[in-house]
Design an enzyme around this catalytic site. Structure first.
Site, PDB file in Angstrom:
ATOM      1  N   SER A 152       0.844  -1.197   0.000  1.00 33.53           N
ATOM      2  CA  SER A 152       0.000   0.000   0.000  1.00 33.53           C
ATOM      3  C   SER A 152       0.878   1.246   0.000  1.00 33.53           C
ATOM      4  O   SER A 152       2.062   1.183  -0.361  1.00 33.53           O
ATOM      5  CB  SER A 152      -0.946  -0.028   1.214  1.00 33.53           C
ATOM      6  OG  SER A 152      -1.924   0.969   1.080  1.00 33.53           O
ATOM      7  N   ASN A 153       0.349   2.373   0.389  1.00 37.00           N
ATOM      8  CA  ASN A 153       1.124   3.622   0.435  1.00 37.00           C
ATOM      9  C   ASN A 153       0.610   4.489   1.580  1.00 37.00           C
ATOM     10  O   ASN A 153      -0.278   4.069   2.329  1.00 37.00           O
ATOM     11  CB  ASN A 153       1.044   4.340  -0.917  1.00 37.00           C
ATOM     12  CG  ASN A 153      -0.394   4.623  -1.294  1.00 37.00           C
ATOM     13  OD1 ASN A 153      -1.070   5.406  -0.638  1.00 37.00           O
ATOM     14  ND2 ASN A 153      -0.890   3.963  -2.338  1.00 37.00           N
ATOM     15  N   HIS A 154       1.144   5.689   1.692  1.00 34.91           N
ATOM     16  CA  HIS A 154       0.867   6.515   2.880  1.00 34.91           C
ATOM     17  C   HIS A 154      -0.379   7.402   2.758  1.00 34.91           C
ATOM     18  O   HIS A 154      -0.589   8.272   3.599  1.00 34.91           O
ATOM     19  CB  HIS A 154       2.073   7.405   3.183  1.00 34.91           C
ATOM     20  CG  HIS A 154       3.297   6.631   3.540  1.00 34.91           C
ATOM     21  ND1 HIS A 154       3.367   5.821   4.648  1.00 34.91           N
ATOM     22  CD2 HIS A 154       4.495   6.511   2.914  1.00 34.91           C
ATOM     23  CE1 HIS A 154       4.552   5.245   4.700  1.00 34.91           C
ATOM     24  NE2 HIS A 154       5.249   5.647   3.645  1.00 34.91           N
ATOM     25  N   SER A 155      -1.194   7.209   1.732  1.00 38.56           N
ATOM     26  CA  SER A 155      -2.358   8.103   1.594  1.00 38.56           C
ATOM     27  C   SER A 155      -3.320   7.918   2.771  1.00 38.56           C
ATOM     28  O   SER A 155      -3.722   6.805   3.101  1.00 38.56           O
ATOM     29  CB  SER A 155      -3.086   7.811   0.280  1.00 38.56           C
ATOM     30  OG  SER A 155      -4.299   8.524   0.252  1.00 38.56           O
TER      31      SER A 155
END
Ligand code: PMT
Length: 403
Positions: free
Chosen positions: A210-213
């Site tokens: 995933s990512n940091h959004s």
């Protein structure tokens, strides 16, 4: 928060234990720059005092003693005519009955009867009282007259019972107020889809890429579109945020799920604020990968590009699934160059070039630094502003393109 700035809100408070929540609501409205005049019924005064409200609004709070003063006739007529919205929170079964039957025996109900502005009520009572046929009929009458209703919620009631009758929380009433005020905004009658959050690409049943959004920018866009009267659909990955009141929500996790959700929709505008994955594991392990089996080699493949899939480059606006398409470009280098390339290749009307190298912009934080690049070659540099302000700017451009 421009939707509430300078708006005149009448806040009616009636005799329920939930009256204490009205003080929080009055405070939230005042902090959002609304002019809040509070009208307490006699029963409300048993639970809270005018001073409570004067302290948070900085304005005089009114009670039934004002009904018999010199200004009485001016008060109730002018209040109901000049206000942008009359909110009654909490609204007891008794006040609901009075409103439904046109009874005007206190300052609040006299004002409600004289009011030409919209009325929003947040019912609060015991579950049995709410379910009673008399209350239900009164509710139907009020709804049929266009009165807006927030709640009630289910849960623990003052009687000790569980049931439906709790006043919804002040933050939620606040959302209903925004929705009521935005009704005739620039996007009234238009549908806007906003995507938010970071997609999750499964590696196995436990792990994801995933990512940091955080979803903050996307949720702010959904709220800004609602403030302009749009019908809003928020397609979101799991986040810690509460969706804005009035948005219909589609929960997704992966890029594929987000794409599938969009392929079932059409709208006047699509705003892709989500941080969607570019790569995903080629094979998703059926069982949890075990440490004892050593470090796994995870082969990646390209994830579908959502914007490229749904865009119809070159088609007339009226023929497109999404008439206006807006993207974001999260870039850590060559910001404008990379964003400009995405604007063209994804067939967008404009793109928000998002400098994620700055600490106060991009993922997770409450502020953003963006430059808007338009398909016609123009650009607009926005200074460091809150994500809500950035969202308002973007929605302004969406409304202009849809004019
Ligand atoms: O959620 P926050 O914490 O508030 O952070 C906000 C944000 C930084 C996530 C947001 O402002 C932002 O920049 N979102 C886009 C992030 C991104 O994925 O950028 P990109 O350059 O990789 O993609 C360009 C555009 O293509 C984006 O609109 C993206 O949604 C879209 N895309 C990307 C990948 C993919 N598979 N399909 C897509 O359609």
């Amino acid at each position: 928060m421009s939707i509430l700035s300078g708006k005149h809100i009448l806040l009616g408070v009636t005799g329920s234990i939930a009256a204490y929540k009205a003080a929080d609501l009055a405070s939230k409205l005042t902090q959002a720059s609304a002019k809040v005049d509070v009208l307490l019924t006699g029963a409300a005064e048993k639970f809270v005092t005018p001073l409570t409200f004067q302290s948070v609004t900085g304005r005089r709070a009114y009670t039934d003693s004002d009904l018999w003063g010199n200004e009485a006739h001016v008060l109730h007529v002018s209040f109901g005519k000049t206000a942008d919205l009359l909110v009654i929170a909490p609204c007891t079964a008794d006040t609901m009955a009075k409103l439904a039957h046109g009874i005007a025996d206190n300052l609040l109900t006299v004002t409600a009867l004289a009011a030409t502005c919209p009325i929003l009520i947040a019912p609060a009572m015991d579950g049995g009282m709410f379910d009673h046929p008399a209350t239900q009929e009164n509710l139907s009458t009020l709804l049929s007259r266009g009165v807006l209703v927030a709640g009630p919620a289910s849960g623990h009631l003052a009687s000790g019972l569980l049931g439906k009758g709790r006043m919804v929380e002040p933050a939620e009433v606040f959302g209903y107020i925004r929705k009521a005020l935005g009704k005739n905004g620039k996007l009234a009658g238009k549908k806007v889809i906003v995507t938010a959050g970071g997609t999750q690409e499964a590696i196995d049943p436990v792990r994801v890429i995933s990512n940091h959004s955080s979803g903050k920018q996307g949720y702010a866009l959904a709220q800004a579109a609602l403030d302009e009267g749009a019908e809003v659909c928020l397609i979101t990955t799991p986040t810690a945020l509460t969706p804005p009141v009035g948005a219909s929500v589609i929960n997704v996790k992966s890029v594929q799920e987000m794409l599938d959700a969009l392929m079932n929709e059409s709208a006047d505008a699509l705003i892709m604020a989500a941080a969607a994955a570019d790569f995903r594991p080629k094979i998703v392990a059926k069982e949890k990968m075990k440490k004892r089996d050593g470090i796994p080699q995870i082969e990646l493949e390209a994830a579908p590009d959502i914007l490229r899939t749904v865009s119809t480059v070159g088609a007339a606006r009226s023929e497109r699934r999404f008439k206006v398409m807006v993207g974001f470009a999260a870039e850590s280098q060559s910001l404008l160059e990379n964003a400009g390339e995405k604007l063209k290749s994804k067939g967008l009307d404009f793109i928000a070039a998002n400098d994620i190298s700055a600490k106060d912009a991009g993922f997770g934080v409450d502020t953003n630094r963006i430059t808007l690049l338009f398909a016609n070659g123009t650009k607009e540099n926005l200074p460091l502003i809150s994500k809500s302000e950035a969202a308002e700017k973007i929605i302004e451009h969406v409304a202009r393109l849809l004019e």
